[in-house]
Design an enzyme around this catalytic site. Structure first.
Site, PDB file in Angstrom:
ATOM      1  NE  ARG A 156      -3.310   2.381   2.594  1.00 27.78           N
ATOM      2  CZ  ARG A 156      -4.412   2.696   3.509  1.00 27.78           C
ATOM      3  NH1 ARG A 156      -4.329   1.979   4.590  1.00 27.78           N
ATOM      4  NH2 ARG A 156      -4.941   3.713   3.807  1.00 27.78           N
ATOM      5  CG  HIS A 157      -0.636   4.853  -1.221  1.00 31.98           C
ATOM      6  ND1 HIS A 157      -0.782   5.773  -0.124  1.00 31.98           N
ATOM      7  CD2 HIS A 157      -1.900   4.463  -1.424  1.00 31.98           C
ATOM      8  CE1 HIS A 157      -1.931   5.821   0.219  1.00 31.98           C
ATOM      9  NE2 HIS A 157      -2.620   5.306  -0.523  1.00 31.98           N
TER      10      HIS A 157
ATOM     11  CB  THR B 275      -8.041   8.698  -0.369  1.00 29.97           C
ATOM     12  OG1 THR B 275      -7.743   8.780   0.931  1.00 29.97           O
ATOM     13  CG2 THR B 275      -7.258   9.673  -1.282  1.00 29.97           C
TER      14      THR B 275
ATOM     15  CD  GLU C 175      -8.928   1.772  -2.313  1.00 35.98           C
ATOM     16  OE1 GLU C 175      -9.095   0.874  -2.711  1.00 35.98           O
ATOM     17  OE2 GLU C 175      -8.506   2.175  -0.946  1.00 35.98           O
TER      18      GLU C 175
END
Ligand SMILES: O=C(COP(=O)(O)O)[C@@H](O)[C@H](O)[C@H](O)[C@H](O)COP(=O)(O)O
Length: 243
Positions: free
Chosen positions: A12-13, A25, A101
């Protein structure tokens, strides 16, 4: 020596202002915070490179699949920055819409408690059992995606990876694939990897900057598995190599 079983390393970023605050987001294209940059630089240093302690060897890294969002693409850049120019050029990076996402629609930018309040105002959850509340897995997002849409696109990513892994297994070649995405989509991805439906909530946790590993049991492409824990820093393949 037999090649190691192919793996997916998913990330995950790093931290953004909204992952920090807990705001949903999806399409909002925000960048990493300075702390998020530091997180991913350090993760890249620990994760990828030729040293013994690094889990992904540059020669084994065959493909990076990234969400199109800036925070994901920036993360990819930071993860790969320790590689030499030649090593970086050898890694293909696919920007894949299917790993973007979960689309939150009307809930974009909201906290979970704000979503509960909004749905209450709109009279949407009145048929739920007492104490039960909206959850994205079962209920989806107004004007956004619901679980079947997300399942369909995540399954396409898995199919693409399986084809590459199958060839690598047939040829006994090491093959790591890095997938960089987001909190919900990567939890869907991990659940679908082991053929679980996602509408029952897979109950996984994934922090910003978090890393997970998927592979196959018994070196068999037909036995996909989630690596609950792995002896990654000192893999058994190294036994006897430098005693
Ligand atoms: O927005 C999310 C993920 O997107 P990204 O930051 O690009 O990875 C969500 O996962 C939120 O961060 C979510 O609001 C947060 O996880 C709180 O959810 P919950 O614990 O279920 O209330």
């Amino acid at each position: 020596m037999k090649a190691p079983t192919p793996r997916v390393i998913f990330v995950r970023h790093g931290q953004t202002e909204w992952s920090k605050s807990g705001q949903h987001t999806s399409v909002t294209d925000i960048d990493l915070t300075p702390f998020g940059v530091k997180q991913m630089e350090r993760t890249g240093h620990q994760l990828i490179g030729p040293e013994n302690y690094q889990m992904i060897k540059p020669d084994s890294l065959k493909l990076v699949i990234s969400s199109p969002r800036l925070r994901a693409q920036h993360t990819v850049k930071l993860l790969l920055q320790g590689l030499s120019e030649k090593q970086r050029e050898a890694v293909s990076v696919d920007i894949d819409q299917n790993i973007r996402e979960w689309e939150y629609g009307d809930y974009e930018g909201l906290l979970t408690k704000e979503i509960h309040a909004l749905r209450h105002e709109r009279g949407l959850d009145k048929d739920l059992a007492p104490g039960d509340k909206w959850n994205i897995w079962r209920d989806g997002c107004e004007n956004g995606e619901e679980y079947l849409q997300v399942t369909e696109r995540v399954d396409k990513v898995i199919q693409k990876i399986r084809e590459i892994h199958r060839k690598a297994l047939d040829n006994e070649e090491a093959c790591d694939i890095l997938v960089v995405g987001h909190g919900h989509i990567l939890r869907c991805f991990a659940a679908r990897w082991v053929n679980q439906p996602i509408n029952t909530n897979p109950n996984y946790m994934l922090d910003a900057g978090g890393v997970g590993v998927l592979s196959y049991q018994h070196h068999n492409i037909d036995e996909p598995a989630l690596y609950l824990a792995g002896a990654f820093t000192v893999p058994v393949e190294e036994e006897g190599a430098d005693l």
